[in-house]
Design a protein around this motif. Sequence first.
Motif, PDB file in Angstrom:
ATOM      1  N   ALA A 122       0.591  -0.972  -0.479  1.00  6.26           N
ATOM      2  CA  ALA A 122       0.280  -0.255  -0.037  1.00  6.26           C
ATOM      3  C   ALA A 122       0.859   0.986  -0.049  1.00  6.26           C
ATOM      4  O   ALA A 122       2.097   1.069   0.426  1.00  6.26           O
ATOM      5  N   VAL A 123       0.911   2.342  -0.808  1.00  2.00           N
ATOM      6  CA  VAL A 123       1.632   3.189  -1.090  1.00  2.00           C
ATOM      7  C   VAL A 123       0.914   4.815  -1.013  1.00  2.00           C
ATOM      8  O   VAL A 123      -0.370   4.823  -1.959  1.00  2.00           O
ATOM      9  N   MET A 124       1.022   5.380   0.016  1.00  2.00           N
ATOM     10  CA  MET A 124      -0.189   6.366   0.362  1.00  2.00           C
ATOM     11  C   MET A 124       0.444   8.003  -1.104  1.00  2.00           C
ATOM     12  O   MET A 124       2.348   7.693  -0.631  1.00  2.00           O
ATOM     13  N   ASP A 125       0.262   8.526  -1.537  1.00  2.00           N
ATOM     14  CA  ASP A 125       0.370   9.733  -2.014  1.00  2.00           C
ATOM     15  C   ASP A 125       0.355  10.709  -1.529  1.00  2.00           C
ATOM     16  O   ASP A 125      -1.067  11.189  -1.541  1.00  2.00           O
ATOM     17  N   SER A 126       1.352  11.854  -1.235  1.00  2.00           N
ATOM     18  CA  SER A 126       1.027  12.909  -0.449  1.00  2.00           C
ATOM     19  C   SER A 126       0.297  13.820  -1.539  1.00  2.00           C
ATOM     20  O   SER A 126      -0.098  15.486  -1.062  1.00  2.00           O
ATOM     21  N   HIS A 127       0.261  13.553  -3.210  1.00  2.00           N
ATOM     22  CA  HIS A 127      -0.016  14.343  -4.029  1.00  2.00           C
ATOM     23  C   HIS A 127      -1.519  15.094  -3.797  1.00  2.00           C
ATOM     24  O   HIS A 127      -2.167  15.986  -4.503  1.00  2.00           O
ATOM     25  N   PHE A 128      -2.218  14.288  -3.453  1.00  2.00           N
ATOM     26  CA  PHE A 128      -4.141  13.903  -3.092  1.00  2.00           C
ATOM     27  C   PHE A 128      -4.103  13.836  -1.841  1.00  2.00           C
ATOM     28  O   PHE A 128      -4.363  13.170  -0.950  1.00  2.00           O
ATOM     29  N   PHE A 129      -5.063  15.069  -2.110  1.00  2.00           N
ATOM     30  CA  PHE A 129      -5.035  15.491  -0.751  1.00  2.00           C
ATOM     31  C   PHE A 129      -3.774  15.639   0.488  1.00  2.00           C
ATOM     32  O   PHE A 129      -4.397  15.381   1.720  1.00  2.00           O
ATOM     33  N   MET A 130      -2.716  15.855   0.335  1.00  2.00           N
ATOM     34  CA  MET A 130      -1.222  15.385   1.204  1.00  2.00           C
ATOM     35  C   MET A 130      -2.314  14.372   2.122  1.00  2.00           C
ATOM     36  O   MET A 130      -1.387  14.307   3.130  1.00  2.00           O
ATOM     37  N   GLY A 131      -2.457  13.169   0.965  1.00  2.00           N
ATOM     38  CA  GLY A 131      -2.026  12.084   1.695  1.00  2.00           C
ATOM     39  C   GLY A 131      -3.123  12.366   3.249  1.00  2.00           C
ATOM     40  O   GLY A 131      -2.723  10.999   3.266  1.00  2.00           O
ATOM     41  N   SER A 132      -3.731  12.882   3.066  1.00  2.00           N
ATOM     42  CA  SER A 132      -4.774  13.205   4.345  1.00  2.00           C
ATOM     43  C   SER A 132      -5.820  11.514   4.316  1.00  2.00           C
ATOM     44  O   SER A 132      -5.954  11.009   3.395  1.00  2.00           O
ATOM     45  N   MET A 133      -6.382  11.013   5.747  1.00  2.00           N
ATOM     46  CA  MET A 133      -6.560   9.562   5.809  1.00  2.00           C
ATOM     47  C   MET A 133      -8.374   9.473   6.261  1.00  2.00           C
ATOM     48  O   MET A 133      -8.717  10.562   6.967  1.00  2.00           O
ATOM     49  N   GLY A 134      -8.977   9.500   5.102  1.00  2.00           N
ATOM     50  CA  GLY A 134     -10.545   9.406   5.356  1.00  2.00           C
ATOM     51  C   GLY A 134     -10.753   8.120   4.812  1.00  2.00           C
ATOM     52  O   GLY A 134      -9.997   7.114   5.124  1.00  2.00           O
ATOM     53  N   THR A 135     -11.877   7.994   4.942  1.00  2.00           N
ATOM     54  CA  THR A 135     -13.178   6.708   5.423  1.00  2.00           C
ATOM     55  C   THR A 135     -12.299   5.597   4.306  1.00  2.00           C
ATOM     56  O   THR A 135     -12.626   4.633   3.807  1.00  2.00           O
ATOM     57  N   VAL A 136     -12.504   5.863   2.792  1.00  2.00           N
ATOM     58  CA  VAL A 136     -12.027   5.284   1.910  1.00  2.00           C
ATOM     59  C   VAL A 136     -10.066   4.872   1.663  1.00  2.00           C
ATOM     60  O   VAL A 136      -9.908   3.513   1.637  1.00  2.00           O
ATOM     61  N   VAL A 137      -9.307   5.794   2.635  1.00  2.00           N
ATOM     62  CA  VAL A 137      -8.289   5.095   2.662  1.00  2.00           C
ATOM     63  C   VAL A 137      -7.892   4.552   3.753  1.00  2.00           C
ATOM     64  O   VAL A 137      -7.505   3.575   3.758  1.00  2.00           O
ATOM     65  N   GLY A 138      -8.591   4.097   4.705  1.00  2.00           N
ATOM     66  CA  GLY A 138      -8.927   3.646   5.937  1.00  2.00           C
ATOM     67  C   GLY A 138      -9.138   1.887   5.642  1.00  2.00           C
ATOM     68  O   GLY A 138      -8.915   0.872   5.521  1.00  2.00           O
ATOM     69  N   GLU A 139     -10.332   2.261   4.644  1.00  2.00           N
ATOM     70  CA  GLU A 139     -10.829   0.886   4.191  1.00  2.00           C
ATOM     71  C   GLU A 139      -9.824   0.461   2.413  1.00  2.00           C
ATOM     72  O   GLU A 139      -9.735  -0.846   3.006  1.00  2.00           O
ATOM     73  N   LYS A 140      -9.509   0.606   2.473  1.00  2.00           N
ATOM     74  CA  LYS A 140      -8.285   0.627   0.689  1.00  2.00           C
ATOM     75  C   LYS A 140      -6.904  -0.132   1.373  1.00  2.00           C
ATOM     76  O   LYS A 140      -6.865  -1.326   1.512  1.00  2.00           O
ATOM     77  N   ILE A 141      -6.652   0.280   3.300  1.00  2.00           N
ATOM     78  CA  ILE A 141      -5.449   0.006   3.622  1.00  2.00           C
ATOM     79  C   ILE A 141      -6.184  -1.783   4.743  1.00  2.00           C
ATOM     80  O   ILE A 141      -5.350  -2.546   5.143  1.00  2.00           O
ATOM     81  N   SER A 142      -7.126  -1.486   4.881  1.00  5.96           N
ATOM     82  CA  SER A 142      -7.429  -2.311   5.820  1.00  5.96           C
ATOM     83  C   SER A 142      -7.948  -3.274   5.309  1.00  5.96           C
ATOM     84  O   SER A 142      -7.407  -3.830   5.184  1.00  5.96           O
ATOM     85  N   GLN A 143      -8.354  -3.879   3.954  1.00  8.33           N
ATOM     86  CA  GLN A 143      -8.605  -5.440   3.046  1.00  8.33           C
ATOM     87  C   GLN A 143      -7.201  -4.904   1.939  1.00  8.33           C
ATOM     88  O   GLN A 143      -7.155  -5.905   1.849  1.00  8.33           O
ATOM     89  N   ALA A 144      -6.174  -3.988   2.367  1.00  5.88           N
ATOM     90  CA  ALA A 144      -4.483  -4.709   1.835  1.00  5.88           C
ATOM     91  C   ALA A 144      -4.518  -5.611   2.945  1.00  5.88           C
ATOM     92  O   ALA A 144      -3.905  -6.785   2.944  1.00  5.88           O
ATOM     93  N   VAL A 145      -4.184  -5.495   4.153  1.00  4.99           N
ATOM     94  CA  VAL A 145      -4.269  -6.506   5.567  1.00  4.99           C
ATOM     95  C   VAL A 145      -5.116  -7.404   5.476  1.00  4.99           C
ATOM     96  O   VAL A 145      -4.195  -8.564   5.827  1.00  4.99           O
ATOM     97  N   GLU A 146      -6.545  -7.643   5.300  1.00  4.35           N
ATOM     98  CA  GLU A 146      -7.197  -8.728   4.865  1.00  4.35           C
ATOM     99  C   GLU A 146      -6.520  -9.230   4.001  1.00  4.35           C
ATOM    100  O   GLU A 146      -6.800 -10.559   3.867  1.00  4.35           O
ATOM    101  N   ARG A 147      -6.141  -9.205   2.529  1.00  2.00           N
ATOM    102  CA  ARG A 147      -5.671  -9.479   1.518  1.00  2.00           C
ATOM    103  C   ARG A 147      -4.287 -10.168   2.139  1.00  2.00           C
ATOM    104  O   ARG A 147      -4.638 -11.394   1.760  1.00  2.00           O
ATOM    105  N   SER A 148      -3.450  -9.503   2.602  1.00  2.00           N
ATOM    106  CA  SER A 148      -1.911  -9.865   3.164  1.00  2.00           C
ATOM    107  C   SER A 148      -2.419 -11.386   4.235  1.00  2.00           C
ATOM    108  O   SER A 148      -1.880 -12.774   4.002  1.00  2.00           O
TER     109      SER A 148
END
Length: 280
Positions: A122-148
Amino acid sequence: MFSFLNNYKKFKVTDKEEKKIPENLYTKCESCLTLVYHEDLNNHDYICPKCNFHFRLNAMQRLDFTLDPGTFREFNKLMKTKNILKFPKYSEKINKVMKETDIREAVVTGYGEINGKRCVVAVMDSHFFMGSMGTVVGEKISQAVERSIKNKLPLIIFTASGGARMQEGIFSLMQMAKVSSTLKKHHDQGLLYVSVLTHPTTGGVTASFAMLGDIILAEPGALIGFAGPRVIKQTIRQELPEGFQSSEFLQEHGFVDAVVPRKKMKEMLHNILVIHEVKP
């Protein structure tokens, strides 16, 4: 006698001539303020040749530096944020940033290989809203952990964030607990999680999953902390130590395992994956 006014037209650069001068030839280094020629920056892995400052990368550049060519398989690519709290002009800003960055949220997730070793990244991108963590960011990272967990693969997360996204209020802050609890399941399965802190990693991201890695790496000179140094200085009204909240400072005080230059990061990650490889 030389008259400036009489010769003004002779020396004046016309608008047409000005347009012939290429734009964006140089980028100013955030650290030493040197103007760096773009071609030199590109040939130097986006590292300042004068002071070694590591410039911010977008998600795709980071993946190109890290993964074997042609091995990245993205998942949850189309997941998009909704304006749950009806925050004024939030939807318009999201759509604008999507067009500017060519990604749909501040994190990109997928499968990949590092010198032949499979992993979830999972790679965060600071060019998108300064890499701020919203609901979709949290969901995508959580699903990445689950796939792992599901595929028994090591997990690597590159963080770059200004913290929680204020336009989503409490829903954004909830992602800290959400991702952290998913990582606890990952830990209970005995799987490897490597956190790589890049410039800048701050706020709620630092206060949650960024600092939960089994192994925590960082790029040189990265700003890592919760509140920024200026806010802390204003709050406690004291002079801060030199280099406070830099990756080197955190390594010295035991919060980071190793500070790794960008040119050696892939090799370091590969060695870690080999050492912690789960045998079938």
